[in-house]
Structures are given as structure tokens and as C-alpha cells.
Design an enzyme around this catalytic site. Sequence first.
Site, mmCIF file in Angstrom:
data_model
loop_
_atom_site.group_PDB
_atom_site.id
_atom_site.type_symbol
_atom_site.label_atom_id
_atom_site.label_comp_id
_atom_site.label_asym_id
_atom_site.label_seq_id
_atom_site.Cartn_x
_atom_site.Cartn_y
_atom_site.Cartn_z
ATOM 1 N N HIS A 78 20.943 17.280 118.616
ATOM 2 C CA HIS A 78 21.341 17.725 117.263
ATOM 3 C C HIS A 78 20.198 18.434 116.556
ATOM 4 C CE1 HIS A 78 19.319 14.377 115.023
ATOM 5 N NE2 HIS A 78 19.670 13.620 116.051
ATOM 6 N N ASP A 80 19.842 18.800 113.085
ATOM 7 C CA ASP A 80 19.441 18.338 111.760
ATOM 8 C C ASP A 80 18.424 17.214 111.839
ATOM 9 O OD1 ASP A 80 21.529 16.651 112.805
ATOM 10 O OD2 ASP A 80 21.766 15.760 110.816
ATOM 11 N N GLU A 174 24.339 15.431 112.612
ATOM 12 C CA GLU A 174 24.436 14.147 113.298
ATOM 13 C C GLU A 174 23.904 13.016 112.445
ATOM 14 O OE1 GLU A 174 22.953 10.875 116.038
ATOM 15 O OE2 GLU A 174 21.902 12.082 114.533
ATOM 16 N N GLU A 175 22.839 13.298 111.685
ATOM 17 C CA GLU A 175 22.181 12.242 110.925
ATOM 18 C C GLU A 175 23.030 11.717 109.774
ATOM 19 O OE1 GLU A 175 19.765 10.766 111.956
ATOM 20 O OE2 GLU A 175 18.387 12.061 113.047
ATOM 21 N N HIS A 379 12.899 8.985 111.416
ATOM 22 C CA HIS A 379 13.409 8.955 110.043
ATOM 23 C C HIS A 379 12.339 8.685 108.989
ATOM 24 C CE1 HIS A 379 17.952 8.243 111.072
ATOM 25 N NE2 HIS A 379 17.340 9.029 111.953
#
Length: 409
Positions: A78, A80, A174-175, A379
Amino acid sequence: MDKLVQRFLRYVTFDTQSNPDNAQCPSSEGQMTFAQYLKQELIDLGLSDVSLDHNGYLMARLPSNIDYPVPAVGFIAHMDTAPDASGKNVKPQIVEDYQGGDIALGKGDEVLSPIQYPELHKLHGHNLITADGTTLLGADNKAGIAEILTAVAHLIANPDIAHGDICIGFTPDEEIGRGANLFDVEKFGAEWAYTIDGGPVGELEYENFNATTADVICHGVNVHPGTAKDKMVNSMNIAAKFQLMMPEDETPEATDGYQGFYHLKSARMSVARSELSYIIRDFERDGLAQRKAFMQQKVDELNSALNRGKVELKLTDSYFNMKEMVEPFPHIIDLAKQAMEACDIEPIIKPIRGGTDGARLSFMGLPCPNIFTGGYNFHGIHEFITIEGMEQAVNVIVTLSNRIALQYK
């Protein structure tokens, strides 16, 4: 492998943080800017069927180089980065031959410390890439993109390595749980796939949480505080009472392995209305159902105890455990294990204490386990990745592609 690091360092400069408050897809302009850049790179590599749709889904195909039928296999990552920390103006730094101790991040006081992150003790002699302590790095999941494209470039440059059709997919958002929403499985064309979106070297995952979001809305009454006696109902007090009813030992910070949890993720508070946003996680469907019933029970108990004010609960299922969709195809896992072992990597089979595009895609008819990238601490501002781990991920993708071809010879 020099191109691998160059790709990654270039990719993390794109600000692709997804935005949960924007209903459009992709949810941020930066994701489409990055997708257009990657599209040109795919074209320059000479891949077939390169396409980028208006929702930011990028696909391509490396055609088979053998003359017998082999199932088409996909690799997915992904574009993002998570909303949890800034992804703007990422300034990566390479820490060569790490020998232990704290790593200074940028010019401030922020450090990456083995006291807080003991896995650093196992990485002496490795080359690490970190950010500067003000942003996340973006290894989740730009490392996966760099690894997939480097593996594909290696296969193109070495046509003696047999492989079938390889389908490549890069997804937006996705996040924020939307990465598979508009993914066209039929167009993608793979019989099964692997997301390259895991953590430390060796991780191979085909189990993930069943997931539900729970919004607890507390209704109060707001009047001027000077005339509030017997009139005001402060919804924040109701919200506090509800949170105290939740089990302290079933939170993310108190659980691991196969243990589920309730997590108060955010709150919006005012006198008249307060909203508590929870995520509920459990590896078993029955366990998730019990957790949802528990929250409803606590809402009912609190409503019964209130003289004034009201609490309501809204539950929304997010995704389910991919295990039930992947286990019927054990060869998918076996081939990945064999590829890792051929690369002198011990497979680490463990559940994902989170979600992945692969979970949703598995339920859409594309069985899709998850393979490591070599990264840590996703993250947040302490995110880092090892160059050696990235190289090993490339080797696994190449070896796996070859083993699939040989399996069907």
C-alpha cells in the site's frame, strides 16, 4: 541492491498520509501523486498492463518467461502512511554498522533506544534507516513497494530465473481500513497473492484479528453553569463512567499473542454530547460477538443507572480473520515457508495483531497471506528498518516466484 535503498529513500519523500475524515478515494492528493510516479516507473521497467484508475489503484504485470502453465501470483503493497504521525517532509538517515546504544534522531533530543526497543540488541552490525524524530519513516509500506519493484527488476535482468505471470498491485488508504474497498480482483488476475507489509525478517502471517469499531455516544444537557443546578447533565461525566466500566486488563497495552482487546482510540467531548471511539479485536468470531455483547450490556447498565442523560452504541464490523479463507490452500503458506528457508531465513508464523489488505482480499476471493518487510515500530516517529531486512525480503520474493514456477513444471 543499491537500487533498493535508492528507491526507498526516494519513496519516503512523498507525503502519502491517508485521511480518515475524507470519504474520497484516495483520501489524500499525495497518494495519487505517488501513484503517478510509480506508474511511470512500472512503464520504464517494461511491465505489461500498467494501469492507474481514478481511485488510485495501480496495477501491472510481469509476463511469464516459461512455456508451461503456472498460476499467476500477486504481490501487493500500500502507498499510504498512517494518520498516527506526520508523513510530511520525511528526512531519512542511514545508521551504518549499528553497534548498540541510543541512536540520535535528527537534531533534537529524540532518540531510538534499545531500552525502549530491545529488538535493537539483535541488530548489531546492521545498517538501519530511521527518520529524524519528527515524522514517521514510511517503511510501512513504502519498503514493501521498493522490495517488490526491486525483485521484479531483478527477475527482468535475470531471465534465467523461471517465473510465471507476476501481478503487482499498489493500493491507497490501507491505513484507514479502505485499501481493498475498490480493488478489482478480476482485473488483477492472480490466483493468490502476498502482501509485502510485515515487520521483522521471517514474519509470515495468515491470521489476523476480527475487527469491529464501536462508537459510544453519550447525550447530556447543556445550560449556563450559573443556573445549572438540577438542569445540566454533563455528558463527559457519563463518558468517564462508561470508560471505567471497561476491563483494564483487556487493552492493547495489557495483551499480546492471541488475546483480544477493547481500545479507546479517540474521544470528542463536550457538555451536551461526548463520543468515545473504540476498536474491538478478537481472533475468534465468537469472541468478537461476545465482546460486542459485553459493550451493549455495559451501555444498558449505564442507561439503567442514569437519572438523566442517555448512552447509545453503534457497532460496525471492519474485517474478519483471513485464516478461514487461507487455510483451505495450504500450499500458499508452504511455498512461502520454503522460499524463506531457501534464503536461510527461519519462518516466524504468527498472528497479525491488526489488519491488512490481505484480510479483506482473502474474503473477496484472493487468498493473501502477509510477508515481512524488515521494518519495526510502524506508525510512529521511532519507526525504522534494516537494509539487510529489505534485501532479504527481495530475495524471498524472487525465490518464491521461482519456486512457484518450478512447483508446476
